[in-house]
Enzyme design. Structure first.
Site, PDB file in Angstrom:
ATOM      1  N   LYS A   1       0.828  -1.210   0.000  1.00  0.00           N
ATOM      2  CA  LYS A   1       0.000   0.000   0.000  1.00  0.00           C
ATOM      3  C   LYS A   1       0.864   1.263   0.000  1.00  0.00           C
ATOM      4  O   LYS A   1       0.638   2.177  -0.784  1.00  0.00           O
ATOM      5  CB  LYS A   1      -0.920   0.036   1.242  1.00  0.00           C
ATOM      6  CG  LYS A   1      -1.855  -1.156   1.362  1.00  0.00           C
ATOM      7  CD  LYS A   1      -2.819  -0.996   2.532  1.00  0.00           C
ATOM      8  CE  LYS A   1      -2.161  -1.003   3.905  1.00  0.00           C
ATOM      9  NZ  LYS A   1      -1.582  -2.309   4.317  1.00  0.00           N
TER      10      LYS A   1
ATOM     11  N   ARG B   1      -9.351   1.109   9.211  1.00  0.00           N
ATOM     12  CA  ARG B   1      -9.031  -0.266   9.596  1.00  0.00           C
ATOM     13  C   ARG B   1     -10.165  -0.916  10.367  1.00  0.00           C
ATOM     14  O   ARG B   1     -10.060  -2.092  10.729  1.00  0.00           O
ATOM     15  CB  ARG B   1      -7.780  -0.288  10.464  1.00  0.00           C
ATOM     16  CG  ARG B   1      -6.472  -0.496   9.678  1.00  0.00           C
ATOM     17  CD  ARG B   1      -5.325  -0.394  10.674  1.00  0.00           C
ATOM     18  NE  ARG B   1      -4.142  -1.118  10.293  1.00  0.00           N
ATOM     19  CZ  ARG B   1      -3.084  -0.601   9.668  1.00  0.00           C
ATOM     20  NH1 ARG B   1      -3.095   0.640   9.277  1.00  0.00           N
ATOM     21  NH2 ARG B   1      -2.019  -1.341   9.432  1.00  0.00           N
TER      22      ARG B   1
ATOM     23  N   ARG C   1      11.612  -5.948   4.247  1.00  0.00           N
ATOM     24  CA  ARG C   1      11.446  -4.539   4.618  1.00  0.00           C
ATOM     25  C   ARG C   1      12.259  -4.232   5.882  1.00  0.00           C
ATOM     26  O   ARG C   1      12.856  -3.172   5.999  1.00  0.00           O
ATOM     27  CB  ARG C   1       9.968  -4.201   4.836  1.00  0.00           C
ATOM     28  CG  ARG C   1       9.754  -2.721   5.174  1.00  0.00           C
ATOM     29  CD  ARG C   1       8.330  -2.275   4.996  1.00  0.00           C
ATOM     30  NE  ARG C   1       7.457  -2.782   6.034  1.00  0.00           N
ATOM     31  CZ  ARG C   1       6.133  -2.643   6.030  1.00  0.00           C
ATOM     32  NH1 ARG C   1       5.539  -2.033   5.012  1.00  0.00           N
ATOM     33  NH2 ARG C   1       5.407  -3.122   6.993  1.00  0.00           N
TER      34      ARG C   1
ATOM     35  N   ARG D   1      11.455  -0.113  11.937  1.00  0.00           N
ATOM     36  CA  ARG D   1      10.061  -0.416  12.298  1.00  0.00           C
ATOM     37  C   ARG D   1      10.068  -1.617  13.217  1.00  0.00           C
ATOM     38  O   ARG D   1      10.240  -2.753  12.788  1.00  0.00           O
ATOM     39  CB  ARG D   1       9.235  -0.724  11.038  1.00  0.00           C
ATOM     40  CG  ARG D   1       8.702   0.504  10.370  1.00  0.00           C
ATOM     41  CD  ARG D   1       7.647   0.175   9.356  1.00  0.00           C
ATOM     42  NE  ARG D   1       6.441  -0.389   9.962  1.00  0.00           N
ATOM     43  CZ  ARG D   1       5.293  -0.518   9.325  1.00  0.00           C
ATOM     44  NH1 ARG D   1       5.184  -0.132   8.075  1.00  0.00           N
ATOM     45  NH2 ARG D   1       4.253  -1.030   9.937  1.00  0.00           N
TER      46      ARG D   1
ATOM     47  N   ARG E   1      -0.700  -8.789  13.642  1.00  0.00           N
ATOM     48  CA  ARG E   1      -1.255  -7.766  12.738  1.00  0.00           C
ATOM     49  C   ARG E   1      -2.176  -8.418  11.711  1.00  0.00           C
ATOM     50  O   ARG E   1      -3.193  -7.836  11.327  1.00  0.00           O
ATOM     51  CB  ARG E   1      -0.110  -7.012  12.041  1.00  0.00           C
ATOM     52  CG  ARG E   1       0.621  -6.059  12.998  1.00  0.00           C
ATOM     53  CD  ARG E   1       2.015  -5.736  12.498  1.00  0.00           C
ATOM     54  NE  ARG E   1       2.040  -4.889  11.318  1.00  0.00           N
ATOM     55  CZ  ARG E   1       3.111  -4.728  10.546  1.00  0.00           C
ATOM     56  NH1 ARG E   1       4.240  -5.356  10.823  1.00  0.00           N
ATOM     57  NH2 ARG E   1       3.053  -3.948   9.498  1.00  0.00           N
TER      58      ARG E   1
HETATM   59  P1  AMP Z   1       0.901   0.577   9.025  1.00  0.00           P
HETATM   60  O1  AMP Z   1       2.133   1.364   8.777  1.00  0.00           O
HETATM   61  O2  AMP Z   1      -0.300   1.084   8.245  1.00  0.00           O
HETATM   62  O3  AMP Z   1       1.093  -0.895   8.855  1.00  0.00           O
HETATM   63  O4  AMP Z   1       0.515   0.801  10.563  1.00  0.00           O
HETATM   64  C1  AMP Z   1       1.389   0.380  11.599  1.00  0.00           C
HETATM   65  C2  AMP Z   1       0.609   0.260  12.897  1.00  0.00           C
HETATM   66  O5  AMP Z   1       0.051   1.520  13.265  1.00  0.00           O
HETATM   67  C3  AMP Z   1      -0.594  -0.691  12.860  1.00  0.00           C
HETATM   68  O6  AMP Z   1      -0.217  -2.039  13.067  1.00  0.00           O
HETATM   69  C4  AMP Z   1      -1.437  -0.136  14.010  1.00  0.00           C
HETATM   70  O7  AMP Z   1      -0.919  -0.514  15.272  1.00  0.00           O
HETATM   71  C5  AMP Z   1      -1.231   1.363  13.860  1.00  0.00           C
HETATM   72  N1  AMP Z   1      -2.235   1.954  12.938  1.00  0.00           N
HETATM   73  C6  AMP Z   1      -1.997   2.503  11.710  1.00  0.00           C
HETATM   74  N2  AMP Z   1      -3.140   2.924  11.151  1.00  0.00           N
HETATM   75  C7  AMP Z   1      -4.135   2.634  12.035  1.00  0.00           C
HETATM   76  C8  AMP Z   1      -5.544   2.787  12.010  1.00  0.00           C
HETATM   77  N3  AMP Z   1      -6.172   3.322  10.952  1.00  0.00           N
HETATM   78  N4  AMP Z   1      -6.244   2.347  13.096  1.00  0.00           N
HETATM   79  C9  AMP Z   1      -5.627   1.802  14.161  1.00  0.00           C
HETATM   80  N5  AMP Z   1      -4.306   1.614  14.238  1.00  0.00           N
HETATM   81  C10 AMP Z   1      -3.551   2.029  13.178  1.00  0.00           C
END
Ligand code: AMP
Length: 189
Positions: free
Chosen positions: A13, A88, A127, A135, A146
């Protein structure tokens, strides 16, 4: 044009959002990037979020909804937004519809990047190597959680958008450029 790039962690994404920013001048709204910026800045929100992210859980809806609401200023929405990592949950999806409607806008397309789960572990590992481990949630153990959260909370949004007839799918197992071509075809159709 306002779109969601949808898919499990590691689907691509962020990579595809960045390409759309470069090619179409849209604005990427990545809640994951916003949270990581808050962590790096050491804000109270960042401190709270780090624990949640490292556990592979979701940050509360109210926090995320406010974050996106604040990010959607008039300049941003004029360019068109690419939502990456938001919504989400169903509550987030409903709040997004309201936020857009309040600005006289709507979602145009939700693009699901479909990827076999088995490759996600390999992608997350590479990654982690590329980002030098910056990260802390990029490891097999947290990824498992996740993915569980994705199935339990996020995948149920697919029927929500299918019903609205704005859900499109692309094959995310292909090379980055080929996935990008599919996304551009969807957006131009
Ligand atoms: P991502 O980079 O989109 O994979 O997000 C990393 C982490 O941030 C996720 O595993 C969640 O813990 C948190 N996170 C990101 N976006 C959201 C969201 N829209 N709602 C809740 N938690 C989020």
């Amino acid at each position: 044009m306002n779109i969601i790039l949808f898919g499990p962690p590691g689907a691509g994404k962020g990579t595809q959002a960045e390409k759309l920013v470069a090619e179409r001048g849209m604005v990427q709204l990545s809640t994951g990037n916003m949270l990581r910026a808050a962590i790096a800045a050491g804000t109270p929100l960042g401190k709270e979020a780090k624990q949640i992210i490292d556990a592979g859980e979701l940050v509360p809806d109210s926090v995320m909804i406010q974050m996106i609401d604040e990010a959607m200023d008039s300049d941003t929405v004029a360019k068109g937004v690419i939502l990456d990592g938001f919504p989400r949950t169903l509550a987030q999806a409903e709040a997004l519809d309201e936020m857009l409607a309040g600005r006289g806008l709507a979602l145009d397309t939700v693009i699901e990047i479909k990827v076999d789960e088995t490759v996600l572990f390999g992608r997350i590992e590479s990654r982690a190597e590329q980002t030098g481990g910056s990260r802390s949630d990029d490891n097999a153990e947290v990824l498992k959680q996740r993915l569980k959260v994705y199935h339990d909370n996020t995948a149920p949004l697919l029927p929500y958008y299918r019903e609205k007839q704005i859900l499109k799918q692309v094959d995310g197992m292909q090379q980055i450029e080929a996935v990008s071509r599919q996304i551009n075809e969807v957006l131009d159709s």
